[in-house]
Write a protein that holds these residues in place. Structure first.
Motif, PDB file in Angstrom:
ATOM      1  N   ASP A  83       2.566  -5.555   0.566  1.00  0.00           N
ATOM      2  CA  ASP A  83       3.246  -5.671   1.851  1.00  0.00           C
ATOM      3  C   ASP A  83       4.660  -5.146   1.728  1.00  0.00           C
ATOM      4  O   ASP A  83       5.524  -5.789   1.124  1.00  0.00           O
ATOM      5  CB  ASP A  83       3.273  -7.135   2.311  1.00  0.00           C
ATOM      6  N   ARG A  84       4.908  -3.963   2.251  1.00  0.00           N
ATOM      7  CA  ARG A  84       6.245  -3.372   2.311  1.00  0.00           C
ATOM      8  C   ARG A  84       6.940  -3.409   0.945  1.00  0.00           C
ATOM      9  O   ARG A  84       8.055  -3.870   0.818  1.00  0.00           O
ATOM     10  CB  ARG A  84       7.102  -4.079   3.357  1.00  0.00           C
ATOM     11  N   GLY A  85       6.267  -2.892  -0.056  1.00  0.00           N
ATOM     12  CA  GLY A  85       6.888  -2.761  -1.358  1.00  0.00           C
ATOM     13  C   GLY A  85       6.795  -3.977  -2.256  1.00  0.00           C
ATOM     14  O   GLY A  85       7.158  -3.903  -3.431  1.00  0.00           O
ATOM     15  N   ASP A 144       5.007   2.584  -5.697  1.00  0.00           N
ATOM     16  CA  ASP A 144       5.233   1.983  -4.385  1.00  0.00           C
ATOM     17  C   ASP A 144       5.543   0.491  -4.476  1.00  0.00           C
ATOM     18  O   ASP A 144       5.948  -0.125  -3.487  1.00  0.00           O
ATOM     19  CB  ASP A 144       4.006   2.181  -3.489  1.00  0.00           C
ATOM     20  N   ASP A 181      13.774  -9.838   1.149  1.00  0.00           N
ATOM     21  CA  ASP A 181      14.478  -8.834   1.947  1.00  0.00           C
ATOM     22  C   ASP A 181      15.477  -8.067   1.085  1.00  0.00           C
ATOM     23  O   ASP A 181      15.590  -6.838   1.177  1.00  0.00           O
ATOM     24  CB  ASP A 181      15.194  -9.506   3.124  1.00  0.00           C
ATOM     25  N   ARG A 238      13.708  -5.586  -1.164  1.00  0.00           N
ATOM     26  CA  ARG A 238      13.221  -4.422  -0.418  1.00  0.00           C
ATOM     27  C   ARG A 238      14.360  -3.454  -0.090  1.00  0.00           C
ATOM     28  O   ARG A 238      14.139  -2.261   0.092  1.00  0.00           O
ATOM     29  CB  ARG A 238      12.528  -4.877   0.866  1.00  0.00           C
TER      30      ARG A 238
END
Length: 245
Positions: free
Chosen positions: A10-12, A47, A183, A186
């Motif tokens: 999920d998003r990195g 990723d 957060d 990311r």
């Protein structure tokens, strides 16, 4: 991927979930192998920015599986892999942690738990010592607190785990605690994360290089001792071992 470990991206951030509720996510040879394979994949995937290590059920990890314990070399390899992975590893705990499971927390770069989580170094109660898991724990946690909890096997709560340095943070909602952490990861560059982790883990890596062989031998010797056989048998039979007074 083995059914004992699941991964989701999920998003990195790749979430790696221990899913062996039948033995409370105890560190069996199979679970250690599956977790090692999952982390290897994360390390090779450009990723993946960071790894979130979590669990199903009410126990993050109950320690070594006494019916199918991993070889000490395999456990050392797993702990070293977490420390040396060039991506941050974050532990998310919503349940109890015992013995070898605390080594996983110590190896992680950041660890957060819900307020109801409990912790205990139970090795002395079955006739062994927290040998291998000391590799990441001794450089990172309060030595006076470790002396107490190593020697007594007492249970302690999440607030105490934060105070001793075993946890980074705790709260009623562990996901709310971790939201700003994830957060931030990311928003960080992969190179920045990798190089910063190298700085932060220097003393832990030195401990592995210096002490891993000796502590692996100690663990193997203790687990094959008569007192350990009595302690593990008593644990499985749900009775006090012979030395309890």
């Amino acid at each position: 991927m083995s059914e004992l470990v699941h991964t989701a991206d999920d998003r990195g951030v790749t979430t790696v979930t221990l899913d062996s509720p039948g033995n409370r996510n105890a560190l069996s040879g199979a679970l250690v192998g599956a977790l090692t394979a999952a982390l290897t994949r994360c390390g090779k995937d450009d990723d993946v920015r960071a790894v979130l290590l979590t669990h199903t059920g009410n126990t993050f990890c109950a320690g070594a599986d006494l019916r199918d314990p991993p070889h000490p070399d395999a456990l050392v390899g797993l702990l070293r892999q977490i420390v040396e992975l060039r991506k941050p590893v974050v532990a998310r705990v919503r349940g109890h942690v015992r013995a070898g499971g605390l080594g996983l927390l110590g190896a992680c770069d950041i660890a957060a738990a819900s307020a109801e989580a409990t912790f205990a170094f139970t090795e002395v109660r079955i006739g062994v010592a927290p040998a291998v898991i000391s590799l990441p724990l001794l450089p990172r946690t309060d030595p006076r607190a470790l002396a107490r909890y190593y020697l007594t096997g007492e249970r302690f709560d999440a607030a105490e785990a934060v105070r001793t340095g075993l946890l980074t943070a705790a709260g009623d909602d562990v996901d709310a605690v971790l939201a700003p952490v994830l957060d931030g990861l990311r928003r960080a560059s992969p190179q920045g994360l990798a190089e910063t982790k190298l700085l932060l883990t220097a003393s832990v890596r030195e401990t592995f290089d210096r002490d891993a062989a000796e502590l692996t031998a100690l663990s193997a010797r203790l687990f094959s001792s008569p007192q350990a056989r009595e302690g593990m048998t008593a644990f499985l039979e749900r009775r006090d071992p012979a030395w309890v007074v």
